[in-house]
Design a protein around this motif. Structure first.
Motif, short mmCIF file in Angstrom:
data_model
loop_
_atom_site.label_atom_id
_atom_site.label_comp_id
_atom_site.label_asym_id
_atom_site.label_seq_id
_atom_site.Cartn_x
_atom_site.Cartn_y
_atom_site.Cartn_z
N GLU A 71 61.02 12.38 26.90
CA GLU A 71 62.39 12.41 27.42
C GLU A 71 62.46 11.81 28.82
OE1 GLU A 71 66.29 14.23 26.37
OE2 GLU A 71 64.51 13.61 25.31
N GLY A 72 61.28 11.58 29.41
CA GLY A 72 61.22 11.00 30.76
C GLY A 72 61.49 12.02 31.85
N LEU A 73 61.36 13.31 31.53
CA LEU A 73 61.60 14.34 32.55
C LEU A 73 60.38 14.47 33.46
CD1 LEU A 73 63.30 17.00 30.26
CD2 LEU A 73 64.40 15.53 31.96
N PRO A 74 60.60 14.82 34.72
CA PRO A 74 59.46 14.90 35.64
C PRO A 74 58.54 16.06 35.27
CG PRO A 74 61.50 15.65 36.72
CD PRO A 74 61.89 15.15 35.37
N LEU A 75 57.24 15.77 35.20
CA LEU A 75 56.24 16.80 34.93
C LEU A 75 54.94 16.35 35.60
CD1 LEU A 75 55.59 19.45 33.35
CD2 LEU A 75 54.74 17.99 31.51
N THR A 76 54.65 16.95 36.74
CA THR A 76 53.44 16.55 37.47
C THR A 76 52.22 17.08 36.72
OG1 THR A 76 53.40 18.58 38.77
CG2 THR A 76 54.64 16.73 39.71
N PRO A 77 51.05 16.43 36.90
CA PRO A 77 49.83 16.93 36.26
C PRO A 77 49.55 18.38 36.63
CG PRO A 77 49.47 14.75 37.21
CD PRO A 77 50.83 15.18 37.64
N GLU A 78 49.88 18.75 37.87
CA GLU A 78 49.64 20.13 38.31
C GLU A 78 50.53 21.12 37.56
OE1 GLU A 78 50.71 20.94 42.35
OE2 GLU A 78 49.57 22.82 42.37
N LYS A 79 51.79 20.74 37.42
CA LYS A 79 52.75 21.60 36.71
C LYS A 79 52.33 21.73 35.23
CE LYS A 79 57.00 23.32 35.73
NZ LYS A 79 57.12 24.76 35.67
N GLU A 80 51.90 20.59 34.66
CA GLU A 80 51.45 20.62 33.26
C GLU A 80 50.24 21.55 33.10
OE1 GLU A 80 50.77 16.78 31.39
OE2 GLU A 80 49.45 17.73 29.91
N ALA A 81 49.28 21.42 34.01
CA ALA A 81 48.07 22.26 33.92
C ALA A 81 48.43 23.74 34.08
CB ALA A 81 47.07 21.83 34.99
N ASN A 82 49.34 24.05 35.01
CA ASN A 82 49.76 25.45 35.21
C ASN A 82 50.44 26.00 33.96
OD1 ASN A 82 48.79 25.48 37.78
ND2 ASN A 82 50.78 25.10 38.77
N THR A 83 51.28 25.16 33.36
CA THR A 83 52.00 25.59 32.16
C THR A 83 51.00 25.88 31.04
OG1 THR A 83 53.93 24.30 32.78
CG2 THR A 83 53.77 24.92 30.46
N ARG A 84 50.04 24.98 30.86
CA ARG A 84 49.04 25.18 29.80
C ARG A 84 48.24 26.45 30.04
NH1 ARG A 84 48.65 20.97 26.31
NH2 ARG A 84 49.39 18.93 27.01
N ARG A 85 47.87 26.69 31.30
CA ARG A 85 47.10 27.91 31.63
C ARG A 85 47.92 29.16 31.33
NH1 ARG A 85 44.53 25.18 35.73
NH2 ARG A 85 46.20 25.56 37.22
N TRP A 86 49.22 29.10 31.69
CA TRP A 86 50.12 30.23 31.43
C TRP A 86 50.18 30.51 29.91
CZ3 TRP A 86 55.69 29.71 29.85
CH2 TRP A 86 56.35 30.94 29.81
N LEU A 87 50.35 29.44 29.14
CA LEU A 87 50.50 29.61 27.69
C LEU A 87 49.22 30.12 27.03
CD1 LEU A 87 52.53 26.37 26.85
CD2 LEU A 87 53.40 28.72 26.94
N GLU A 88 48.07 29.64 27.50
CA GLU A 88 46.78 30.01 26.88
C GLU A 88 46.54 31.51 26.88
OE1 GLU A 88 43.80 27.78 28.94
OE2 GLU A 88 44.49 25.92 28.00
N GLU A 89 47.07 32.18 27.90
CA GLU A 89 46.83 33.62 28.02
C GLU A 89 47.82 34.46 27.22
OE1 GLU A 89 44.58 35.34 30.00
OE2 GLU A 89 43.59 33.51 30.64
N LEU A 90 48.97 33.87 26.89
CA LEU A 90 50.06 34.68 26.30
C LEU A 90 49.76 35.09 24.86
CD1 LEU A 90 53.36 32.77 27.25
CD2 LEU A 90 52.40 34.82 28.33
N PRO A 91 49.98 36.35 24.51
CA PRO A 91 49.81 36.74 23.11
C PRO A 91 51.05 36.46 22.24
CG PRO A 91 50.18 38.70 24.46
CD PRO A 91 50.19 37.52 25.39
N LEU A 92 52.22 36.44 22.87
CA LEU A 92 53.45 36.34 22.06
C LEU A 92 54.58 35.68 22.84
CD1 LEU A 92 55.18 37.25 19.53
CD2 LEU A 92 55.70 39.34 20.82
N LEU A 93 55.22 34.72 22.18
CA LEU A 93 56.46 34.13 22.71
C LEU A 93 57.52 34.32 21.62
CD1 LEU A 93 55.86 30.55 24.21
CD2 LEU A 93 56.73 32.56 25.41
#
Ligand SMILES: Cc1cc2nc3c(=O)[nH]c(=O)nc-3n(C[C@H](O)[C@H](O)[C@H](O)COP(=O)(O)O)c2cc1C
Length: 194
Positions: A71-93
């Motif tokens: 979509e061309g939305l801004p996503l810095t490598p740092e923000k992407e890495a933080n998001t992935r780390r957040w998701l990896e720990e989550l048991p349920l969304l």
């Protein structure tokens, strides 16, 4: 009828960083059932939920991040890495959507979305009462149509409203600071104010 101490409502606070265990099947059923008690003009029952667990959360993360980039939305490598780390720990969304029902012109769309918001509030409180942390997020491509479609919410029929994460808080945040309600309340005494 048993009475729930008001303290539960007063002590709830959102917790973003969560780990396993999440609610078991019977607790999850209880949490979801509380959504059915939300106020709902016209009994439209507009709330829709998609349960996303463990490895599926990581797969959603991959797909949503690709869609955000496409979509061309801004996503810095740092923000992407933080998001992935957040998701990896989550048991349920729980993905949250509102069914629009274009044929019903009597109840405005925002009222349906408010009903869904109330349903999510019930779930936030239920998760808290059962001892879990929870967090409503409109990140992870909530406003990217492709993400809504990936989750099965056709954008012509649904408004995708984000995700409710539920699990065990990674850190104890302690009590939240809340404003005094009196700042937001006035007495209206029967004459035009403005
Ligand atoms: C519809 C909705 C969407 C939200 N989306 C985000 C979000 O994407 N990111 C975020 O940091 N907080 C988001 N929040 C706020 C948090 O869920 C949470 O309410 C906030 O951190 C304050 O915590 P509290 O609920 O304990 O007051 C959202 C809240 C709502 C109601």
């Amino acid at each position: 009828m048993s009475v729930v101490p008001l303290e539960y409502l007063l002590s709830r606070r959102s917790t973003k960083f969560l780990k396993s265990p999440g609610p078991d099947e019977s607790q999850l059923a209880q949490i979801l059932q509380t959504a059915m008690s939300a106020p709902d003009h016209g009994r439209l029952q507009p709330w829709r939920f998609a349960l996303i667990r463990e490895e599926s959360i990581v797969r959603l993360g991959d797909m949503a991040i690709s869609a955000i980039k496409a979509e061309g939305l801004p996503l810095t490598p740092e923000k992407e890495a933080n998001t992935r780390r957040w998701l990896e720990e989550l048991p349920l969304l729980i993905a949250i959507a509102c069914k629009i029902d274009h044929n019903n012109t009597k109840i405005p769309e925002h009222e349906r979305m408010l009903a869904v918001g109330c349903a999510v509030m019930n779930m936030l409180n239920a998760a808290h009462m059962l001892g879990y942390g929870a967090f409503w997020s409109t990140g992870l491509g909530t406003y990217v149509d492709e993400v809504s479609e990936i989750l099965g919410f056709d954008t012509l029929e649904y408004r995708f409203m984000g995700y409710l994460a539920i699990g065990t808080p990674i850190r104890d945040l302690g009590p939240a600071q809340r404003p005094d309600f009196t700042q937001f309340v006035k007495e209206w005494t029967g004459t035009r104010s403005i």
